[in-house]
Enzyme design. Structure first.
Site, mmCIF file in Angstrom:
data_model
loop_
_atom_site.group_PDB
_atom_site.id
_atom_site.type_symbol
_atom_site.label_atom_id
_atom_site.label_comp_id
_atom_site.label_asym_id
_atom_site.label_seq_id
_atom_site.Cartn_x
_atom_site.Cartn_y
_atom_site.Cartn_z
ATOM 1 C CG ASP A 25 -4.688 14.567 -8.317
ATOM 2 O OD1 ASP A 25 -5.637 13.803 -8.040
ATOM 3 O OD2 ASP A 25 -3.990 15.110 -7.441
ATOM 4 C CE1 TYR B 65 -17.222 23.002 -16.756
ATOM 5 C CE2 TYR B 65 -18.173 21.818 -18.586
ATOM 6 C CZ TYR B 65 -17.063 22.292 -17.914
ATOM 7 O OH TYR B 65 -15.803 22.066 -18.423
ATOM 8 C CG ASP C 112 -15.560 19.399 -20.755
ATOM 9 O OD1 ASP C 112 -15.372 18.775 -21.815
ATOM 10 O OD2 ASP C 112 -15.682 20.637 -20.723
HETATM 11 N N1 GGG Z 1 -12.181 20.299 -26.200
HETATM 12 C C1 GGG Z 1 -13.262 19.857 -26.941
HETATM 13 C C2 GGG Z 1 -14.308 20.946 -27.053
HETATM 14 O O1 GGG Z 1 -14.035 22.079 -27.366
HETATM 15 N N2 GGG Z 1 -15.528 20.510 -26.824
HETATM 16 C C3 GGG Z 1 -16.663 21.372 -26.916
HETATM 17 C C4 GGG Z 1 -17.040 21.848 -25.546
HETATM 18 O O2 GGG Z 1 -16.267 22.471 -24.843
HETATM 19 N N3 GGG Z 1 -18.222 21.528 -25.123
HETATM 20 C C5 GGG Z 1 -18.704 21.857 -23.840
HETATM 21 C C6 GGG Z 1 -18.893 20.652 -23.018
HETATM 22 O O3 GGG Z 1 -18.788 19.526 -23.462
HETATM 23 O O4 GGG Z 1 -19.225 20.809 -21.822
#
Ligand code: GGG
Length: 341
Positions: A202, A124, A226
């Site tokens: 996993d 990320y 996440d």
């Molecule tokens: N699946 C839940 C969602 O869509 N969350 C928002 C998201 O992807 N945020 C980015 C993160 O938390 O890194």
């Protein structure tokens, strides 16, 4: 003391659930005599459309001058908004609790776990590029970030059931996850009372379904955190109930775990509880960070209001109820106002 709160309604269902959270905060302010100055700012797809930037400078400047930020979900610009803010403000902890709630169907009973997700590194970081016919993403894991998230997780476990599970995939990602696990193990030596176990990601995904009640604190890297936190939220009852906190040294941002759900935006069926429980996490953080007892009492009131509403079947359709977003928000706000300690 006045707490300055930046409020990002976001996209999709964001504005509807943020309105409920803001109303709850107004009740908190009145009931507990806590002064909030809430300033609405734009970020997300809506800001991209209006200003050509998903996270405009004016928004960033406003956030920089705030004590805390509350944020609704954003649409397609998560990378440019929330992932960027976590790095810009060094919000290195992402706390994602998953717990059994009253009158909510969950896969198992007595779930009470918290995922402590490292929030600034890993895939990320956004270090992605094209390489001819291929595409490459770089995964960065540092000793510094791994140790500080581990320290946070162990301190949290000390206040809970004293169990930490480090989740990784070091049998495959030998260098990056190897460094993460070794860093966690090094920090664990300072917390002899806490039992440390490890699981491959996993296996953790499987055990979250098989025996979620066994987990206390899970500490893991950004992307695994996440993914596992969506799973844990669903196991405990659904994403619409899952709050989160992004925490740095002196600043924090609170948001629901879920996304912007554009398919149901505007029809009044969005569940505001994840957002309202995020307000509870905000009040707890303020109570710790600013040493403000009133905020701790207010957090308890928010939690009680949510729990009471669930017990009384005040629920949206996706979790078996018939109530609309606004109705739930109003009931919770009025319950906070009438809170008796
Ligand atoms: N699946 C839940 C969602 O869509 N969350 C928002 C998201 O992807 N945020 C980015 C993160 O938390 O890194």
């Amino acid at each position: 003391m006045t707490y300055k709160i930046s409020v990002i309604p976001g996209d999709g269902i964001g504005p509807e659930i943020t309105e409920c959270a803001v109303n709850s905060l107004k009740s908190v302010s009145e009931r507990f005599k806590i002064d909030f100055k809430m300033i609405e700012v734009k970020a997300g797809d809506i800001a991209l459309k209006e200003f050509g930037k998903a996270l405009p400078d004016s928004t960033l400047n406003q956030i920089k001058s705030s004590d805390v930020c509350i944020k609704g979900p954003v649409g397609e610009s998560a990378m440019e908004v929330i992932v960027k803010m976590r790095q810009l403000f060094d919000l290195y902890v992402n706390l994602r609790p998953a717990m059994s709630l009253p009158n909510i169907d969950s896969l198992k009973e007595n779930i009470d776990l918290v995922i402590v997700r490292e929030n600034t590194e890993d895939l990320y970081r956004g270090l992605e590029f094209n390489a001819g016919e291929s595409a490459v993403a770089l995964r960065t894991i540092s000793k510094k970030a791994s140790k500080r998230i581990a320290e946070y997780a162990f301190k949290m476990a000390m206040k809970r059931r004293k169990k930490v599970t480090v989740v990784h995939k070091a049998n495959v990602l030998k260098i990056t996850d190897g460094l993460f696990v070794e860093s966690v193990k090094e920090i664990s030596k300072q917390f002899k009372e806490v039992e440390l176990s490890e699981l491959y990601v996993d296996a953790c995904a499987m055990n979250l379904i098989r025996n979620p009640e066994d987990f206390d604190v899970i500490v893991t890297t950004n992307m695994f955190g996440d993914i596992l936190s969506d799973e844990a939220a669903q196991v405990a009852g659904g994403l619409g109930l899952a709050p989160s906190a992004n925490i740095g040294e002196n600043f924090a941002l609170f948001e629901p775990v879920h996304g912007a759900a554009p398919d149901i935006a505007g029809n009044g069926t969005a569940n505001p509880i994840a957002m309202i429980l995020s307000i509870k996490l905000m009040l707890e953080w303020l109570s710790n960070n600013k040493k403000d007892e009133k905020c701790l009492n207010a957090a308890k009131a928010v939690e009680k209001a949510v729990y009471d509403s669930l017990k009384n079947n005040i629920k949206t359709k996706e979790i078996g109820g018939t109530k609309k977003t606004k109705e739930i928000g109003n009931i919770i706000a009025s319950s906070i106002l009438n809170y008796k300690s």
